[in-house]
Design an enzyme around this catalytic site. Structure first.
Site, PDB file in Angstrom:
ATOM      1  N   GLY A 127      72.168  13.924  34.089  1.00  0.00           N
ATOM      2  CA  GLY A 127      71.131  14.573  33.361  1.00  0.00           C
ATOM      3  C   GLY A 127      70.923  13.794  31.950  1.00  0.00           C
ATOM      4  N   GLY A 141      73.807  17.313  39.577  1.00  0.00           N
ATOM      5  CA  GLY A 141      75.179  17.869  40.148  1.00  0.00           C
ATOM      6  C   GLY A 141      75.185  17.288  41.344  1.00  0.00           C
TER       7      GLY A 141
END
Length: 393
Positions: free
Chosen positions: A352, A375
């Site tokens: 991110g 993730g």
């Protein structure tokens, strides 16, 4: 890997698990359409062959049916990006949903309601997955961002299809990670930022078997500094992981991997963009000062190393790039990666914060591949097999 090219979609109804978990503003307008744009090549490929597309996705984390998280809010944006009409179903399973999909003509696109309005989705419920499978004749997974979750739509429903394959985005993501982790051209460099060593242990351990060089940046640096006997001042630090940091340096040496830490840092007298700034040796950060970015000498050293490498992975910023006054280290590393890429290196950015930095500083066009999955990307780097991918093999 079963790809789109191995299936003829003429007169087929493809159920595509897309990742349309996009940010919305207060007016429920899409503020970043990247994930919708990323699914466009897969959808257009199927439509061009004379197939139809049933799009299924989640949006946010609703506890129940929440009008603010209805995919109906993004239908117009999806239609604008695809350049074709997109109809919307208020249900994602059941007789109404099945009737709408059955009536979908060749070239038609139907977006179904938020999968997570049903708790069975995240539970990986078999019956719910079977209901979803009734929506089409071919299953296509193009949602890398959720491939690490064994949810009904990402993993379980694949078993109900004879015809199933990777979408173009998922294929590109897997190949990009393989290029770093399995068949990258040496020298291979990983650049890891982030606040805590504890959150990156499994990634570092995995990368030591794959890379030639590892640059460590961000808050992790100061745990290493303290472990090596340096002074960290008020900088973020995990004293409980100092022994581990030393073990890691030793492991890297045994495996012939060079670990590179900043030699100098930009520190502030408070955690604020407006703090007084001072550059210190990384081993000599005085009390009352908090290191928040890599220093100018470090950036020069990193630049020289980055330009020598042929395969580069970047996960995590060099400092508190959210503060413009402490963003120079992150920008410098991004620009160095851009120059290396122009010289022929393969560069992959994922996670991110580093993706956000690349976009914020206009570096997108200078990177070989920017991952859409936070993730999922991290778990891939840890060497884990993602359930959404193994379900298609």
């Amino acid at each position: 890997m079963r790809t789109l090219d191995q299936i003829n979609f003429k007169d087929q109804r493809a159920v595509i698990r897309v990742d349309f978990n996009v940010p919305l503003n207060e007016k429920l307008e899409v503020t970043d359409p990247t994930r919708i744009q990323a699914a466009q090549p897969t959808i257009q490929h199927i439509l061009a062959q004379g197939g139809s597309c049933v799009l299924i996705s989640h949006l946010g984390r609703p506890k129940a049916k929440d009008p603010k998280l209805s995919l109906g809010n993004i239908t117009n944006t999806v239609a604008e990006i695809l350049g074709v009409p997109v109809s919307f179903s208020e249900h994602c399973v059941g007789s109404e949903a099945e009737a709408l999909t059955a009536a979908l003509p060749a070239g038609g696109v139907l977006l179904m309601e938020n999968l997570r309005f049903h708790e069975e989705e995240t539970k990986g419920d078999l019956t719910f997955a079977e209901q979803l499978s009734n929506l089409g004749t071919v299953y296509v997974n193009d949602a890398f961002g959720t491939a690490h979750r064994a949810h009904a739509s990402t993993t379980i429903m694949a078993q109900f299809f004879e015809k199933k394959c990777f979408g173009k985005l998922l294929e590109k993501e897997v190949l990009a990670i393989e290029k770093v982790m399995s068949n990258g051209e040496a020298p291979i460099l990983a650049i890891l930022g982030g606040a805590k060593v504890s959150s990156k242990i499994t990634i570092i351990e995995s990368l030591l078997d794959k890379v030639d060089h590892l640059i460590i940046g961000g808050g992790m640096v100061y745990t290493f500094t303290k472990a090596l006997g340096g002074k960290v001042g008020n900088s973020i630090c995990e004293p409980d992981f100092c022994d581990y940091a030393l073990e890691l340096l030793d492991k890297a040496k045994q495996k012939g991997v060079e670990i590179h830490l900043p030699v100098d840092v930009v520190a502030g007298d408070a955690f604020s963009n407006d703090a007084e700034q001072e550059v210190f040796d990384v081993m000599e950060i005085p009390k009352g000062w908090e290191a928040m970015d890599a220093g100018p000498k470090s950036c020069e050293i990193f630049d020289e190393l980055i330009l020598k490498c042929k395969t580069i992975l970047w996960n995590g910023p060099m400092g508190v790039f959210e503060f413009p006054n402490f963003a120079m280290g992150t920008i410098a590393v991004g620009e160095s990666i851009g120059r290396a890429t122009q010289k022929g290196a393969f560069s992959l950015v994922g996670g991110g914060d580093s993706v956000a930095a690349v976009k914020q500083f206009g570096l997108e066009s200078k990177i070989s591949y920017i991952s859409t999955g936070g993730g999922a990307m991290l778990e891939s780097l840890e060497g884990k097999t993602l359930p959404g991918i193994s379900a298609l093999d």
